[in-house]
Design a protein around this motif. Sequence first.
Motif: not given
Length: 186
Positions: A67-77, A100-110
């Motif tokens: 949650x902490x790692x993905x939150x910045x990507x979610x907040x950046x949308x 959303x999922x195509x935009x967030x998928x690199x952050x989630x994968x990382x």
Amino acid sequence: MLSYSVVASQLGGIPLAFAFSAAIGSQGLITMAVFDATGWDLTESFAVSSFGGLVVVYLYFQVPLMAILVLPAIMGIRRERGESALSLGTGRWRYLTDNLLPILSPAIGGAVLLLFANSFSAYATAYALSGGGANLVPILIGFFISGNVLTDQSFGAALATGMILVITLAMVLRHLLARRTTRWLQ
């Protein structure tokens, strides 16, 4: 939720193993409360030192870390993306799957790769819970390098080299995904 995620993601190692042993171990607080209330012995179906127990313990600090790692990507949308998609007639589900999922998928994968590297190299929690009985690479490395019955330092070194290669590959892939994430969010 963010405060809990920060605290839970930092709880690891021996304190985490002790906390779970004290809570759901064979004489743990929750185990005894369930037995007193229902007569059901929780340890017959679940042992904190088993592989399933290790998975539960690892998930306890890996999910908040995710949650902490993905939150910045979610907040950046940008809010404009959602507004423009909805104004063009896209439903919320389609906006989620197509935008959303195509935009967030690199952050989630990382983040998943980082969590994999974190759990793959963790030693203290698994060793404390299983007493060295879990067949995990870090525990096997310790066993073969400093085992009191059988030492095979060359096999331990080979396992360590393989572990370094796996972690390096995961981190290189994470770096590539992080570059893609920053490109999408700018």
